[in-house]
Design a protein around this motif. Structure first.
Motif, PDB file in Angstrom:
ATOM      1  N   GLU B 754       0.840  -1.188   0.000  1.00 18.40           N
ATOM      2  CA  GLU B 754       0.000   0.000   0.000  1.00 18.40           C
ATOM      3  C   GLU B 754       0.883   1.249   0.000  1.00 18.40           C
ATOM      4  OE1 GLU B 754      -3.101  -0.157  -0.643  1.00 18.40           O
ATOM      5  OE2 GLU B 754      -3.210   2.032  -0.587  1.00 18.40           O
ATOM      6  N   ARG B 757       2.021   1.765  -3.440  1.00 23.84           N
ATOM      7  CA  ARG B 757       0.934   2.232  -4.316  1.00 23.84           C
ATOM      8  C   ARG B 757       0.647   3.722  -4.088  1.00 23.84           C
ATOM      9  NH1 ARG B 757      -2.588  -2.745  -3.729  1.00 23.84           N
ATOM     10  NH2 ARG B 757      -1.775  -4.097  -5.379  1.00 23.84           N
ATOM     11  N   LYS B 758       0.744   4.095  -2.801  1.00 27.03           N
ATOM     12  CA  LYS B 758       0.434   5.482  -2.438  1.00 27.03           C
ATOM     13  C   LYS B 758       1.325   6.480  -3.165  1.00 27.03           C
ATOM     14  CE  LYS B 758      -1.634   5.714   2.161  1.00 27.03           C
ATOM     15  NZ  LYS B 758      -1.130   5.496   3.525  1.00 27.03           N
ATOM     16  N   LYS B 760       1.891   6.621  -6.127  1.00 30.30           N
ATOM     17  CA  LYS B 760       1.197   6.973  -7.369  1.00 30.30           C
ATOM     18  C   LYS B 760       2.159   7.244  -8.522  1.00 30.30           C
ATOM     19  CE  LYS B 760      -3.337   8.272  -5.937  1.00 30.30           C
ATOM     20  NZ  LYS B 760      -3.583   8.582  -4.550  1.00 30.30           N
ATOM     21  N   LYS B 762       2.953   6.851 -12.044  1.00 31.66           N
ATOM     22  CA  LYS B 762       2.071   6.597 -13.182  1.00 31.66           C
ATOM     23  C   LYS B 762       2.467   5.336 -13.937  1.00 31.66           C
ATOM     24  CE  LYS B 762       2.227   9.741 -16.571  1.00 31.66           C
ATOM     25  NZ  LYS B 762       2.793   9.144 -17.747  1.00 31.66           N
TER      26      LYS B 762
END
Lengths: 347, 819
Positions: B754, B757-758, B760, B762
């Motif tokens: 997580e 993923r946070k 971000k 692209k």
């Protein structure tokens, strides 16, 4: 010279026999075919020979070289295979140790026999253009009785052995016929549908009686639908269900929501109608109640009985399941018992 | 109900030469279900009179004798007999070898103590006449040898066919609860004339006789209009003598399943079995104040019925009373006090009708179902009361010749006849039956059943389209015949449904497919079988408070408790599938160490609104293992299944204290941390939870169990969208990066993913766990793999380097440093 080449080939053949590793194979290649190898040594002496002889010997030596190279490649493949197989042997898997061999007590998986039969019937009905509907188990008096032409004081209300909730207004549906009304409310004729599901009767349980069991209601409404259509349809349906030609007969039966109402019998499939213990020597087995939808019921469902007529029928699923598999105790259906369910496992 | 075909014969002749089963079948197909049939009295045609000419002792047995018998027509035989009254000169019934006795065994030629017996001399019990087995039956001295016994015994030995009719198939036919009414049906079905003995002329002559007897009515009748009464007739008779009824009457009563008692009781029963109308006979000396009052009880009381039982009467029950107290429960049973005795000479005959529903209500409440209540429940025809009363009078005249009527027929509350008229035409009836019907056929059948058919000519229409007024007879008017469809049934059953030619319905094109709910159900079950490797079970939707308490389930569904449960174990609708599945798992644990079960069933939620309740469509799953923890397997399975079903959902860590729509907060069955909530589109769809050992123990679930519950109720109506969309294949290579970090031993690995993923990034396509290594006290080392790809270009080494640094930094910030 030729003699030398011949000897060389012979000693190569002997040496090749003792090769058991890649290193030795490389050594062998160097010894015979390397720049300083035995073949090169022979070829070096060629310069002393005559033109014609050189040509002849050169050809023989090249052919020999090709042969030895091919032999070496072949040997390499064999050696590779041996080495890999030895590795594979070290990485041994017990191929008998499949799931089926494990002591895991329940290996099977599958659906409940009632689900199996129900789905099969649903598919038959789908193929005949019937929608499959569903409805709540907890119902009102209206859907279970009144709208089915069973008014307050009707003796049929006793016949049904209804489970009532404490408010005495709600009940557990006693038949899937409730879906006749619910179905009509949502459809405009012509239509046809079936509704499988659980029904409840306040009835003491034993091997052939259950308080919770399964029915499949069917209804077909259209213009000028008649008893002749009902007979044709049921005969076709039941022949499809039993996968053989069945004979049917209708006899008067009383159900307030149909008029005329029938009990439908099929010729006994055990004795082919000759008479046996299953059909109590009559050659016929009572299978399902059916009839022409009562005009009052059509009206309650919002359909004009002057314009449309229809028929309805109810199949007892538990009995079909029990007949098919030879199950002798209806209570097993809701037992939650794995030793029961696993007998019908699909995988 | 048992029906005597011989009795039917009083009113209708059956065609000759029909077999018993042919009769039973035709009745079944045209009238009502015959569950069985037996022929009785055949034995009397097969046994004959034998004259004992000589008796000698049996050479090998003290108690046996050898009788020489004259069988008439010059035939004789030697029979072994053990009866003490066997002596020369008497006449006795003789059964030849090969005869089958009523008890069911067939006489064979066999030696008795070394001597062949040529047949048998019979005692009364062996012929089914009585239970007497004291000796052989002695026949009158003038009985001619060789004559069949039926000739000697008369009506007692009548041959009969007894049909056993399924009562349920006559629920809607109040008129068929007596031989007279049924005979009308027989006549129609067998196309034979109906001999209506109880016609107007018959009634008038009996009424004239009653009037001629004159006198003042010793009992007056008062019926309260608000009682359950629908008409009351009374007739007082004097000079009644109680004795035994004649053999023909006894035989018919027995054939119909009733025990003969004495003249009065037998006449009462006989009239009921014949006319279908129950009645009651009072000993007039017990009627106080010369008055019969029909009224509601008005207060609760105990009442002793003639079977000697004390019954609890409630104020609304209708009672037949005299001027002081109650004498009978209306339509159900008379009282002990007013019943007739052997000394009765003055009686009052009551023939009344009562509201069906009220009789049913009272008899159900008292658990007292009598021959009378059974009939009243069907809604009898008040217009037929007189037939029964007159028939009783006629029978008394026959059996007690000196009997006198006193004061004429007393009547109160008698309703006027109702004329129900149904308009229809042969064309309209054909439309229902799918069988051509002409006017003559329609008229013949309906008239044979007592309907009156009256055509209304309409110029310009074809004859078959003529509307006819069908007048329904009173005995079919109480609720049975109401509409055109009822008339169609009358025609159909008498014509015979087997005569109708089957025809395929013609329907338009109707595309049909499985509903979204049904599709969801099927796919979920298939997935559970094929991927989940589980077995489907069914458990009871009705459960008891004891199961909920065992499961410590706090939602009790009190609102959904039954008023008339069969047992405390099945008294309420289950609030959840979970307690049922725990019970099933516990039961199966006795035999199996590991198993996987699922049920796609319903739970029930009470509502405070008009709707009252909601059926919840739930999928419940229990995986049980002896040692390994099945939790991750169940959770992965649910994730895969939801994807398979096209439901986008997330599994979120949950705690037992959380409020959850499917798992009550603080349910002690929850494992403290093996608990995930399934969320979809902002709603809670389900839960996956391991069962706390304490609750598992209560169900003897030794081992490790995980359950999952999913509620699909809200998803049933919507079709799942197609989820696959094609994208062009990758044109540029991707890059992948591996990193190993340190995490505390009990940190959730998903938190590290997580954290990645946070960020971000692209170009990041996926992040997953490669491996986990136990580092002892330092915690665990977790290797992650992160994949990058750009759809537009090849990723530059600079980008990859930058992204890696960003990830390492991000993980470090989240508390997971590089290893």
């Amino acid at each position: 010279m030729l003699e030398k080449l011949k000897n060389l080939e012979e000693s190569f053949r002997q040496a090749l026999k003792n090769i058991d590793s890649e290193a030795k194979l490389a050594d062998l290649k160097a010894r015979f075919l390397g720049k300083k190898g035995e073949l090169s040594a022979i070829l070096k002496t060629l310069s002393n020979a005559s033109m014609e002889e050189r040509k002849k010997l050169g050809q023989a030596a090249n052919e020999l070289k090709d042969r030895l190279t091919a032999r070496l490649e072949e040997a390499k493949l064999i050696l590779d295979r041996k080495i890999t197989d030895a590795k594979l042997a070290a990485d041994w898997t017990d191929i008998t140790l499949r799931r089926s061999l494990m002591a895991e007590s329940v290996k099977e998986s599958g659906q409940h026999p009632l689900s199996i039969v129900q789905r099969e019937l649903e598919d038959i009905f789908l193929s005949m253009g019937f929608d499959i509907l569903d409805g709540p188990h907890i119902e009102t008096d209206w859907y279970n009785f009144t709208a089915l032409n069973i008014p307050e004081s009707h003796p049929a209300r006793d016949m049904q052995d209804t489970f009532w909730f404490k408010d005495m207004k709600h009940l557990l549906r006693t038949h899937t016929s409730t879906i006749q009304i619910r179905g009509m409310e949502h459809k405009t004729p012509p239509f046809r549908f079936v509704a499988p599901g659980k029904v409840f009767r306040c009835e003491t349980t034993d091997a052939s009686h259950e308080a919770v069991f399964h029915q499949m209601e069917g209804m077909l409404v259209g213009k000028d639908i008649s008893v002749a259509h009902l007979i044709y349809f049921e005969k076709t349906l039941l022949s499809e269900i039993f996968q053989r030609e069945v004979e049917i007969r209708l006899r008067p039966g009383f159900f307030p929501f149909v008029e005329p109402g029938f009990e439908l019998d099929i010729n006994c499939l055990i004795c082919s109608g000759k008479g046996c213990s299953v059909c109590k020597q009559t050659g016929w087995v009572e299978l399902l109640p059916c009839g022409m939808t009562h005009p009052n019921v059509l009206r309650y469902g919002g359909i004009d009985p002057e314009e449309y007529t229809g028929f309805a029928f109810g199949l007892g699923l538990d009995r079909l399941v029990m007949m098919r598999y030879g199950i002798d105790d209806i209570r097993l259906i809701h037992s939650g018992n794995l030793d029961f369910s696993r007998q019908f496992a699909s995988c | 109900m048992k029906v005597s075909v011989e009795w039917i014969g009083d009113f209708a002749d059956l065609p000759k030469g029909l077999s018993d089963s042919a009769i039973a079948e035709r009745v079944t197909l045209g009238i009502c279900e015959v569950e069985g049939h037996v022929r009785t009295g055949e034995i009397f045609a097969q046994t004959t009179v034998a004259e004992i000419t000589a008796v000698e002792p049996h050479p090998n047995a003290d108690k046996l004798q050898l009788a020489s018998v004259n069988l008439g027509g010059g035939k004789s035989a030697k029979v072994v007999c053990g009866a003490p009254n066997c002596r020369a000169g008497i006449k006795a019934p003789y059964a030849a070898t090969g005869t089958t006795l009523p008890a069911g065994f067939t006489l064979e030629a066999k030696k008795i103590r070394g001597i062949l017996s040529e047949g048998m001399l019979c005692a009364e019990d062996e012929l089914g006449l009585s239970e007497n087995h004291e000796g052989i039956m002695e026949l009158p001295p003038d009985a001619p040898p060789g004559a069949p016994l039926s000739q000697i015994l008369g009506p007692k030995a009548a041959e009969d066919l007894i049909l056993d009719i399924d009562n349920k198939s006559l629920t809607h036919r109040p008129d068929c609860w007596g031989h007279y009414g049924l005979a009308r049906e027989f006549a129609a079905v067998f196309a034979s004339p109906f001999k209506d003995k109880f016609n107007t002329a018959w009634a008038e002559s009996l009424k004239a006789k009653i009037a001629a007897d004159g006198g003042k009515a010793p009992v007056s009748i008062h019926v309260d209009k608000d009682s359950a009464n629908r008409g009351f007739l009374g007739l007082s008779l004097d000079k009644v003598q109680v004795s035994t009824s004649p053999p023909w009457m006894q035989r018919r009563l027995e054939a119909a399943g009733m025990r003969p008692i004495n003249t009065i009781v037998d006449i009462s029963n006989y009239a009921m079995l014949e006319t279908g109308i129950p009645n009651h006979i009072f000993d007039r000396s017990t009627i106080r104040g010369g008055k019969i009052v029909v009224r509601r009880a008005g207060k609760a009381m105990n009442f002793t019925t003639l079977d000697g039982q004390t019954r609890k009467i409630i104020p609304t029950d209708t009672m037949v009373c005299d001027s002081e107290r109650e004498s009978a429960i209306a339509g159900i049973m008379g009282g002990l006090e007013s019943s007739v005795t052997e000394h009765t000479t003055q009686i009052m005959v009551e023939v009344a009708n009562w509201t069906d529903a009220e009789v049913r209500g009272t008899s159900t409440r008292l658990s007292l179902r009598t021959d009378a209540s059974l009939r009243y429940e069907k809604s009898l025809d008040s217009q037929r009361l007189e037939t029964c009363l007159l028939r009783i009078y006629e029978l008394f005249l026959q059996l007690c010749p000196g009997v006198k009527a006193v004061g004429g027929i007393q009547a109160d509350n008698m309703p006027a006849p109702q004329d129900i008229i149904i308009q229809t035409s042969p064309v309209r009836l054909s439309r229902i039956l799918g069988e051509p019907i002409d006017i003559k056929g329609m008229k013949t059948i309906l008239e044979s059943l007592g309907f009156r058919v009256e055509p209304i000519n309409q110029p310009g229409t074809s004859e078959r389209s003529f509307t006819h007024k069908i007048h329904v007879p009173t005995w079919r008017s109480t609720k049975d015949i109401e509409c055109e469809a009822d008339i169609a049934e009358e025609l159909g059953r008498i014509i015979g449904y087997d005569k109708i030619v089957p025809l395929s319905p013609i329907h338009g094109i109707l595309p049909i497919r499985l509903s979204p709910g049904k599709t969801l159900f099927r796919r979920a079950c298939d997935f559970m079988v094929l991927r989940g490797r589980a077995l489907e079970v069914f458990t009871y939707p009705l459960i008891g408070a004891s199961l909920l308490s065992k499961a410590k389930w706090p939602v009790l569904n009190e609102q959904l408790t039954l008023a008339n449960a069969l047992s405390p174990e099945h008294e309420r609708m289950r609030p959840s599938l979970i307690p049922s599945l725990l019970a099933a798992a516990g039961e199966n644990r006795k035999e199996h160490k590991a198993f996987r079960i699922f049920e796609y069933g319903r739970a029930y939620q009470p509502l405070k609104t008009e709707e009252y309740s909601r059926d919840l469509h739930q999928l419940g799953i229990v995986f049980h293992c002896e040692k390994e923890n099945p939790f991750l397997e169940v959770a992965s399975l649910i994730e895969d299944m939801l994807r398979f079903l096209g439901i986008s959902a997330q599994l979120q860590k949950s705690s037992p204290q959380d409020s959850h729509p499917l798992i009550p907060a603080d349910w002690p069955g929850c494992h403290p941390h093996e608990y995930l909530s399934v969320q979809s589109a902002g709603k809670v769809l389900g839960a996956i939870v391991s069962i706390h050992p304490q609750i598992a123990q209560a169900f003897k679930l030794k081992g490790r169990s995980t359950l999952a519950i999913l509620d699909f109720t809200d998803l049933m109506a919507t079709a799942m969208p197609r989820k696959h969309i094609f994208r062009p294949l990758n044109r540029y290579p991707g890059a992948s990066f591996e990193v190993t970090i340190m995490m505390p031993a009990t940190a959730y690995t998903a938190d590290a993913i997580e954290a990645v993923r946070k960020l971000k990034i692209k170009e990041m396509r996926s992040a997953g766990v490669l491996g986990i290594f136990d580092m002892g006290e330092k915690g665990k080392a977790v290797s992650l793999q992160i994949d990058f790809r750009d759809e537009e270009k090849t990723l530059s080494p600079e980008f990859i380097h930058e992204a890696e640094q960003k990830i390492i930094e991000g993980l470090k910030k989240a508390g997971y440093p590089l290893r």
